[in-house]
Design an enzyme around this catalytic site. Structure first.
Site, PDB file in Angstrom:
ATOM      1  N   ASP A  88       0.849  -1.193   0.000  1.00  0.00           N
ATOM      2  CA  ASP A  88       0.000   0.000   0.000  1.00  0.00           C
ATOM      3  C   ASP A  88       0.889   1.249   0.000  1.00  0.00           C
ATOM      4  O   ASP A  88       2.083   1.171   0.314  1.00  0.00           O
ATOM      5  CB  ASP A  88      -0.956   0.024   1.210  1.00  0.00           C
ATOM      6  CG  ASP A  88      -0.216   0.128   2.546  1.00  0.00           C
ATOM      7  OD1 ASP A  88       0.836  -0.532   2.708  1.00  0.00           O
ATOM      8  OD2 ASP A  88      -0.689   0.874   3.432  1.00  0.00           O
ATOM      9  N   GLU A 152       0.228  -0.750   5.928  1.00  0.00           N
ATOM     10  CA  GLU A 152       1.319  -0.124   6.676  1.00  0.00           C
ATOM     11  C   GLU A 152       1.108   1.371   6.821  1.00  0.00           C
ATOM     12  O   GLU A 152       1.341   1.941   7.878  1.00  0.00           O
ATOM     13  CB  GLU A 152       2.661  -0.404   5.992  1.00  0.00           C
ATOM     14  CG  GLU A 152       3.874  -0.210   6.924  1.00  0.00           C
ATOM     15  CD  GLU A 152       4.404   1.224   6.937  1.00  0.00           C
ATOM     16  OE1 GLU A 152       5.149   1.564   7.884  1.00  0.00           O
ATOM     17  OE2 GLU A 152       4.077   2.010   6.028  1.00  0.00           O
TER      18      GLU A 152
END
Lengths: 456, 456
Positions: A88, A152
């Site tokens: 991500d 994250e």
């Protein structure tokens, strides 16, 4: 090692093409409107792991975005390396400040410009390609596991549960993460500390509706003004954070540690020129290197309230908001600091407004060992690729997973990062050097080789 | 006067239908995307003036939005009343706080809910309908001129030029403006003072790009934090404005004036309950009525910087902004105050940031006479319609045109306002009472009648 160098130069174009494909997914985990793209990115990562030769590849569902797992276990008697990364990325806005579209990777002066180029797609993908090499050329010296997550950038909210539920599957001798920076291609370095994080959102409410600033101005508390006063009070005149108890658990560095840190090359004039500022800023009594790496901080990441559109509107707003994050150092505790902030911030609010503090996410600070086999293997590998001994540094960023792993799995981490501080992480025009990418791919197999040898 | 009462009740439905049609135009002058709608509104106003019986109706082009002019001159020996109003409105956002769409007028408990209902469409349109009555019933006692502009909410930037170029056409004995509030339908009042305005936008720039708050946080000045500190310093602990020289030209009210003002009905508990605040706020040593009407103020109308989207982004922003307006009282000067603000604000900026102050628009404060024929005529008219003598009040809002007219044309103004402070001007759910609208239409012909009589 000539063999890996040759493999990389023979496959450079494909390595770049695949990374570009990965970078074209707008996998912004913070913004729900990219949900589908984030999920597609996970599938792409799984496919690439499989193509590289991983077994038991699985897109593991979580309460949030999936975690991609894959492994190659060749011999239970050999050590096992667990590779962690995240697919991500941070939001790309403000879009107007990008010179080229954030999700259309573009190369300029040897750098790949794209959101996620360095953080972390370009860096975790080096491991996938290094793994491909080790498989195809029979150079894999140990067992290897991959865990690539998709949350994250929003606090890895569901990773903890996943780790607790998969302790067996994730068992390993070391975790290697490439999600940090080195000083330069001429001076390799290894981050040995990471700051923790407390992230909160605050809402200050004055009147129950937006008011005409002429009819009510001067007679009713303006939440934007009050919020400004409250934020202003969070740093004292020495830029110390003025929250009672905030520094209580901070472990001060020894003079020796401070000396070592400040030996890292740093030119304040270059620093100022690069950032376009006339003067640096920070906590009295500490150098810029210490301020950015070893001291806790409190930053306003966003502030808004009232009329922010075109032209002028004479309104006394009902509400004002701010996103505030605090970076933590050993051995501050994220939950504790969030509590301290919340009670302090609510405490300093005047009676004329109402204040709400919402914790976003947090992570614990960590220090990684420099006397471990893994660290020595990383040192050796970097030395061989860059022709120079890497020096230890303290990183200002936060990778909460590192502390989580230590706590849940009892495994230490080595931060084998190939980025640069100038890569514009979280900023417009994020970039990653093609050399950093390729040298990273060359270095990783050496790390596995030396880690296995030194483990004997 | 029974005749006008009968006319109003006979035409109530049409008077409302026409106003609703006017309210459906989203004539937001601050936002370029409504340009076409603003221009259409001008055409609609011109058409209605013509239908009501005005001569020489013209949509006068300006460098900005047009000014609608119309007149009925019956006898050069009779006095002339110039009616001023504005057909533009404030932006409607935040839209989500409206109970019904801002440009789809809706009636609830006798109130018309729509942007512009009270400010100023509902109020200037009363004059158009009162004029219609006087024409159709041969009750027009004097000459009348209309000037309805479309840039009041953005500082009437082009009205000054228009007035200078049309002194002859605009010559009159009095200006009447319905764009203010009365205390209540039970207690009519007339505003005799208006605050001036200085409106500025400030931009604080730190680093030349958004930065990762982990990598740079603590070592580089955060413009959102600095802006907060700068805004916080603009009021001292007594909520006096801390800009040197700011109060130099302020004319303090006499004890008698303060006493008279504070005799107006005001219930602080009701005030707090209506606004949903636990405590009122303001400059030490003054009552709420004085703070909102007779004292200069400084309000943050908008503030923004960094990441303000969904979720969390750990960014150290490059820039932070605020829209700040100051309300001025006799005899502060708008340009002078803007200068004072600019030099002070630039002066308090630390070297670690760059500051830009952009003046938006301003207006001068005014006091309207209470011993004039026009004021007495207004008093008489309101007394007759509401059965109670109106009391003079000080309004906190600003209508720059009043000072402009006095300066350029040497004509005094009477503020014949029929709104209420609770009408949510500039806020979501702006409203205007149907009774206020109809009683206003009844009162206006009486004003013309008494003004003409008293002028003899």
């Amino acid at each position: 090692m000539q063999k890996i160098k040759d493999y990389v130069s023979a496959n450079t174009d494909r390595f770049l093409a695949e990374l570009f494909e990965l970078l074209r997914f707008p996998s912004v985990s913070a913004d729900p409107k990219f949900k589908e793209d984030v999920v597609k990115t996970a599938a792409f990562v799984a496919q690439k792991l499989e193509e590289a030769g991983a077994d038991k590849v699985e897109v593991c569902e979580t309460a949030g975005y999936p975690i991609v797992y894959g492994e190659k276990l060749i011999d239970p008697n050999l050590p096992t390396v667990l590779v962690y990364g995240h697919y991500d990325v941070q939001p790309a806005d403000p879009l107007e400040l990008w010179d080229t579209p954030p999700f259309e990777p573009t190369v300029r002066d040897g750098k790949i410009y794209a959101r996620g180029a360095a953080d972390d797609k370009g860096q975790f993908y080096m491991h996938v390609k290094a793994f491909e090499y080790m498989m195809r050329e029979q150079e894999l010296p140990c067992n290897i596991k991959f865990m690539i997550e998709g949350e994250e950038e929003v606090g890895s909210s569901n990773l903890g549960t996943f780790v607790k539920e998969n302790k067996e599957r994730l068992s390993a001798d070391v975790i290697v993460i490439s999600d940090t920076a080195m000083i330069s291609l001429e001076q390799p370095s290894i981050e040995t500390g990471l700051r923790g994080l407390s992230y909160v959102e605050v809402e200050v409410t004055g009147p129950n509706r937006d008011l005409h600033s002429g009819v009510y101005g001067g007679a009713v508390a303006n939440p934007a003004t009050i919020l400004s006063k409250m934020i202003a009070s969070l740093h004292d005149e020495n830029n110390h954070i003025a929250i009672p108890g905030f520094y209580d658990d901070v472990v001060e560095l020894s003079d020796a540690e401070r000396k070592a840190l400040n030996e890292a090359p740093f030119d304040v004039e270059e620093y100022k020129a690069d950032l376009g500022v006339n003067e640096i800023w920070g906590e009295a009594g500490y150098s810029s290197i210490e301020r950015a790496g070893t001291r806790p901080t409190l930053e306003v990441n966003g502030i808004w309230g009232g009329y922010i559109g075109e032209g002028a509107k004479t309104v006394l707003p009902s509400k004002a908001f701010a996103k505030i994050s605090m970076r933590l150092v050993p051995n501050q505790n994220s939950a504790r600091i969030t509590e301290l902030f919340q009670s302090h911030f609510e405490g300093i609010a005047p009676k004329s407004v109402k204040v709400k503090v919402t914790p976003h996410h947090g992570g614990e600070p960590v220090v990684t060992p420099t006397d471990s086999i893994a660290y020595k293997a990383a040192e050796k590998a970097l030395h061989e690729t860059f022709g120079k001994m890497p020096i230890p540094t303290r990183g200002g960023g936060s990778i909460p997973i590192v502390a989580l792993f230590e706590k849940e799995l009892g495994i230490k981490t080595v931060l084998l990062g190939f980025g640069l501080d100038s890569d514009n992480l979280h900023s417009p025009n994020e970039k990653y050097g093609i050399d950093n990418y390729l040298k990273g791919i060359e270095t990783i197999p050496l790390f596995h080789k030396y880690f296995t040898e030194l483990s004997k």
